[in-house]
Motif scaffolding. Structure first.
Motif, mmCIF file in Angstrom:
data_model
loop_
_atom_site.group_PDB
_atom_site.id
_atom_site.type_symbol
_atom_site.label_atom_id
_atom_site.label_comp_id
_atom_site.label_asym_id
_atom_site.label_seq_id
_atom_site.Cartn_x
_atom_site.Cartn_y
_atom_site.Cartn_z
ATOM 1 N N HIS A 174 0.842 -1.187 0.000
ATOM 2 C CA HIS A 174 0.000 0.000 0.000
ATOM 3 C C HIS A 174 0.880 1.241 0.000
ATOM 4 C CE1 HIS A 174 -3.721 -2.097 1.935
ATOM 5 N NE2 HIS A 174 -3.587 -2.362 0.660
ATOM 6 N N LEU A 175 0.554 2.147 -0.879
ATOM 7 C CA LEU A 175 1.232 3.439 -0.844
ATOM 8 C C LEU A 175 0.341 4.389 -0.061
ATOM 9 C CD1 LEU A 175 2.458 3.682 -4.543
ATOM 10 C CD2 LEU A 175 3.450 2.488 -2.589
ATOM 11 N N VAL A 176 0.813 4.809 1.084
ATOM 12 C CA VAL A 176 0.012 5.645 1.971
ATOM 13 C C VAL A 176 0.535 7.067 1.922
ATOM 14 C CG1 VAL A 176 -0.795 5.989 4.322
ATOM 15 C CG2 VAL A 176 -0.285 3.685 3.499
ATOM 16 N N CYS A 177 -0.310 7.977 1.483
ATOM 17 C CA CYS A 177 0.122 9.377 1.455
ATOM 18 C C CYS A 177 -0.085 9.994 2.821
ATOM 19 C CB CYS A 177 -0.642 10.168 0.404
ATOM 20 S SG CYS A 177 -0.142 11.897 0.395
ATOM 21 N N GLU A 178 0.984 10.527 3.362
ATOM 22 C CA GLU A 178 0.932 11.070 4.720
ATOM 23 C C GLU A 178 0.162 12.377 4.762
ATOM 24 O OE1 GLU A 178 4.596 10.109 7.189
ATOM 25 O OE2 GLU A 178 2.604 9.240 7.464
ATOM 26 N N ARG A 179 0.025 13.027 3.627
ATOM 27 C CA ARG A 179 -0.691 14.301 3.662
ATOM 28 C C ARG A 179 -2.187 14.103 3.462
ATOM 29 N NH1 ARG A 179 1.830 19.053 0.662
ATOM 30 N NH2 ARG A 179 3.230 18.758 2.434
ATOM 31 N N CYS A 180 -2.565 13.507 2.334
ATOM 32 C CA CYS A 180 -4.001 13.373 2.078
ATOM 33 C C CYS A 180 -4.531 12.060 2.613
ATOM 34 C CB CYS A 180 -4.308 13.504 0.590
ATOM 35 S SG CYS A 180 -3.720 12.122 -0.404
ATOM 36 N N GLN A 181 -3.642 11.231 3.113
ATOM 37 C CA GLN A 181 -4.014 10.010 3.817
ATOM 38 C C GLN A 181 -4.588 8.937 2.898
ATOM 39 O OE1 GLN A 181 -2.734 9.993 6.604
ATOM 40 N NE2 GLN A 181 -3.744 11.180 8.173
ATOM 41 N N THR A 182 -4.551 9.184 1.644
ATOM 42 C CA THR A 182 -5.124 8.198 0.741
ATOM 43 C C THR A 182 -4.207 6.987 0.599
ATOM 44 O OG1 THR A 182 -6.154 9.985 -0.490
ATOM 45 C CG2 THR A 182 -6.040 7.851 -1.555
ATOM 46 N N VAL A 183 -4.835 5.841 0.511
ATOM 47 C CA VAL A 183 -4.074 4.610 0.341
ATOM 48 C C VAL A 183 -4.343 4.059 -1.048
ATOM 49 C CG1 VAL A 183 -3.720 2.259 1.156
ATOM 50 C CG2 VAL A 183 -4.261 4.068 2.777
ATOM 51 N N THR A 184 -3.295 3.829 -1.797
ATOM 52 C CA THR A 184 -3.477 3.180 -3.092
ATOM 53 C C THR A 184 -2.649 1.904 -3.091
ATOM 54 O OG1 THR A 184 -1.675 4.475 -4.006
ATOM 55 C CG2 THR A 184 -3.891 5.315 -4.353
ATOM 56 N N GLU A 185 -3.045 1.013 -3.950
ATOM 57 C CA GLU A 185 -2.398 -0.285 -3.913
ATOM 58 C C GLU A 185 -1.378 -0.417 -5.037
ATOM 59 O OE1 GLU A 185 -5.253 -3.339 -3.249
ATOM 60 O OE2 GLU A 185 -3.866 -4.891 -3.935
ATOM 61 N N LEU A 186 -0.259 -1.010 -4.708
ATOM 62 C CA LEU A 186 0.760 -1.274 -5.717
ATOM 63 C C LEU A 186 0.473 -2.657 -6.292
ATOM 64 C CD1 LEU A 186 3.300 0.269 -6.655
ATOM 65 C CD2 LEU A 186 4.614 -1.178 -5.111
ATOM 66 N N PRO A 187 0.176 -2.725 -7.573
ATOM 67 C CA PRO A 187 -0.171 -4.031 -8.135
ATOM 68 C C PRO A 187 0.990 -5.003 -8.027
ATOM 69 C CG PRO A 187 0.166 -2.419 -9.867
ATOM 70 C CD PRO A 187 0.196 -1.673 -8.567
ATOM 71 N N SER A 188 0.655 -6.257 -7.982
ATOM 72 C CA SER A 188 1.669 -7.293 -7.850
ATOM 73 C C SER A 188 2.534 -7.366 -9.112
ATOM 74 C CB SER A 188 0.978 -8.639 -7.608
ATOM 75 O OG SER A 188 1.924 -9.671 -7.662
ATOM 76 N N THR A 189 3.833 -7.332 -8.905
ATOM 77 C CA THR A 189 4.771 -7.407 -10.022
ATOM 78 C C THR A 189 5.821 -8.455 -9.678
ATOM 79 O OG1 THR A 189 6.252 -5.787 -9.059
ATOM 80 C CG2 THR A 189 4.482 -4.943 -10.473
ATOM 81 N N PRO A 190 6.666 -8.806 -10.616
ATOM 82 C CA PRO A 190 7.769 -9.720 -10.301
ATOM 83 C C PRO A 190 8.599 -9.208 -9.129
ATOM 84 C CG PRO A 190 7.624 -9.438 -12.653
ATOM 85 C CD PRO A 190 6.584 -8.540 -12.060
ATOM 86 N N GLU A 191 8.771 -7.879 -9.058
ATOM 87 C CA GLU A 191 9.589 -7.323 -7.980
ATOM 88 C C GLU A 191 8.931 -7.550 -6.623
ATOM 89 O OE1 GLU A 191 8.748 -4.924 -10.607
ATOM 90 O OE2 GLU A 191 10.363 -5.980 -11.649
ATOM 91 N N THR A 192 7.644 -7.222 -6.543
ATOM 92 C CA THR A 192 6.974 -7.395 -5.262
ATOM 93 C C THR A 192 6.971 -8.867 -4.879
ATOM 94 O OG1 THR A 192 4.769 -7.710 -6.214
ATOM 95 C CG2 THR A 192 5.467 -5.447 -5.779
ATOM 96 N N GLN A 193 6.840 -9.728 -5.864
ATOM 97 C CA GLN A 193 6.808 -11.148 -5.561
ATOM 98 C C GLN A 193 8.150 -11.670 -5.066
ATOM 99 O OE1 GLN A 193 5.140 -12.976 -9.039
ATOM 100 N NE2 GLN A 193 3.126 -12.046 -8.665
ATOM 101 N N SER A 194 9.217 -11.155 -5.659
ATOM 102 C CA SER A 194 10.510 -11.649 -5.199
ATOM 103 C C SER A 194 10.846 -11.077 -3.827
ATOM 104 C CB SER A 194 11.616 -11.321 -6.206
ATOM 105 O OG SER A 194 11.699 -9.936 -6.370
ATOM 106 N N LEU A 195 10.305 -9.915 -3.546
ATOM 107 C CA LEU A 195 10.495 -9.383 -2.202
ATOM 108 C C LEU A 195 9.756 -10.259 -1.201
ATOM 109 C CD1 LEU A 195 11.920 -7.051 -0.833
ATOM 110 C CD2 LEU A 195 9.761 -5.834 -0.803
ATOM 111 N N THR A 196 8.569 -10.663 -1.573
ATOM 112 C CA THR A 196 7.810 -11.584 -0.731
ATOM 113 C C THR A 196 8.615 -12.852 -0.462
ATOM 114 O OG1 THR A 196 5.787 -10.766 -1.753
ATOM 115 C CG2 THR A 196 5.640 -12.818 -0.535
ATOM 116 N N ALA A 197 9.254 -13.344 -1.505
ATOM 117 C CA ALA A 197 10.076 -14.548 -1.352
ATOM 118 C C ALA A 197 11.208 -14.311 -0.355
ATOM 119 C CB ALA A 197 10.641 -14.969 -2.708
ATOM 120 N N ALA A 198 11.787 -13.108 -0.412
ATOM 121 C CA ALA A 198 12.884 -12.788 0.498
ATOM 122 C C ALA A 198 12.413 -12.845 1.956
ATOM 123 C CB ALA A 198 13.441 -11.403 0.174
ATOM 124 N N LEU A 199 11.196 -12.435 2.172
ATOM 125 C CA LEU A 199 10.665 -12.472 3.534
ATOM 126 C C LEU A 199 10.494 -13.909 3.999
ATOM 127 C CD1 LEU A 199 7.939 -9.687 3.510
ATOM 128 C CD2 LEU A 199 10.318 -9.567 4.219
#
Lengths: 172, 172
Positions: A93-118
């Motif tokens: 989730h990308l959380v904007c500290e000013r307007c407080q809006t939360v948007t989602e970062l779609p799943s990509t190979p990068e996010t998936q490999s980061l998940t694997a690292a965890l």
DNA sequence: AGCTTATTGAGAATTTTTCTCAATAAGCAT
DNA sequence: ATGCTTATTGAGAAAAATTCTCAATAAGCT
């Protein structure tokens, strides 16, 4: 890895802060900890070095150190809530500290490999969403802050039609 | 993307929760929001649907929805502090929700490409550290929670030798 | 050592969250 | 539908976390 106390102190005094005993104590506590600490942990430890240090002083020092970039404040002000996503894989989730809006970062190979690292480290994320705090594009291009939270106690006993939301607040 | 209100309600009643008007109101507010909301936003909006809904009820409902996995609570209890890292590139912190320890995820090609993805979206992370909340390996293999925060007000006026830290707390 | 004034400590005040308990109403059985 | 059982509620008190106020103190300069 982290700067030594000496360097932080020097940097502070260069900018004009006075190097007081309570401040030194808090800095020393943080440097020696080598991990994150909660407020009460900091207070207790600081009092071992500087018994008369007050609660407010610790808060003020932490605020100052954060403002000067020497400290990372791990959580921010108020909680927010959003519905859990249906897909159960870890996402961001990308959380904007000013307007407080939360948007989602779609799943990509990068996010998936980061998940694997965890997983490799046997770290089990909870909530299935990782928050990345920052400023969204829209807010980066703006000046003043626009959002101020409403205080709970001051909300009227009955509902009125005043638009108590992000866009236009009428505050007491 | 998110479950409709109907589905959430059905799931709740299956597990044994009663479907009350206040609960329905809160759920409806969250579903209609399509973004994260702070507590006051939820309260105000819920009162438009259910004017007599109380503050405590909203808290309780949010807690219940979170426990049931329908809600993501964006921030957790208390702030913690750790020294800022010297390297200024975006990095990741693994934050254990139980023992509260923060460890750092070293920079890898994956973390770097994720950083690139943020830049692409013009999202500017603040603090230079992304927090990933979860359970560390050690705590996953344990049962009960071991860490309870000490209350600030109850800290003694003078320092004593009681070890007020993670390992062994003596509480009032 | 003396001056100036940023900083402190103590407590009050605010804000956020949780708790208490009598009153209410949801869901079940009739 | 009606009544029963008891989970849930609303209101306010209480607790916990954070910020503010102000006279007293002490850093850093001269």
């Amino acid at each position: 890895m982290h700067k030594p106390a000496r360097e932080i102190e020097k940097s502070l005094s260069t900018v004009g802060y006075r190097l007081t005993r309570p401040r030194r104590a808090v800095i020393k506590v943080l440097v020696q900890a080598r991990r994150s600490l909660s407020l009460d942990e900091i207070l207790i430890r600081a009092r071992k070095l500087e018994p008369r240090i007050g609660l407010a002083t610790v808060y003020r020092t932490l605020e100052m150190l954060t403002a000067e970039g020497h400290l990372e404040e791990v959580r921010t002000r108020t909680k927010r809530y959003m519905l859990a996503c249906s897909n159960f894989s870890l996402h961001f989730h990308l959380v904007c500290e000013r307007c407080q809006t939360v948007t989602e970062l779609p799943s990509t190979p990068e996010t998936q490999s980061l998940t694997a690292a965890l997983q490799m480290r046997n770290f089990e994320p909870c909530g299935s969403a990782v928050e990345i705090l920052g400023l969204c594009e829209r807010c980066r291009n703006r000046g003043a802050s626009e959002t101020k939270p409403v205080h709970l106690r001051s909300s009227p006993p009955h509902v009125s039609e005043i638009p108590h939301n992000q866009s236009g607040l009428s505050k007491k």
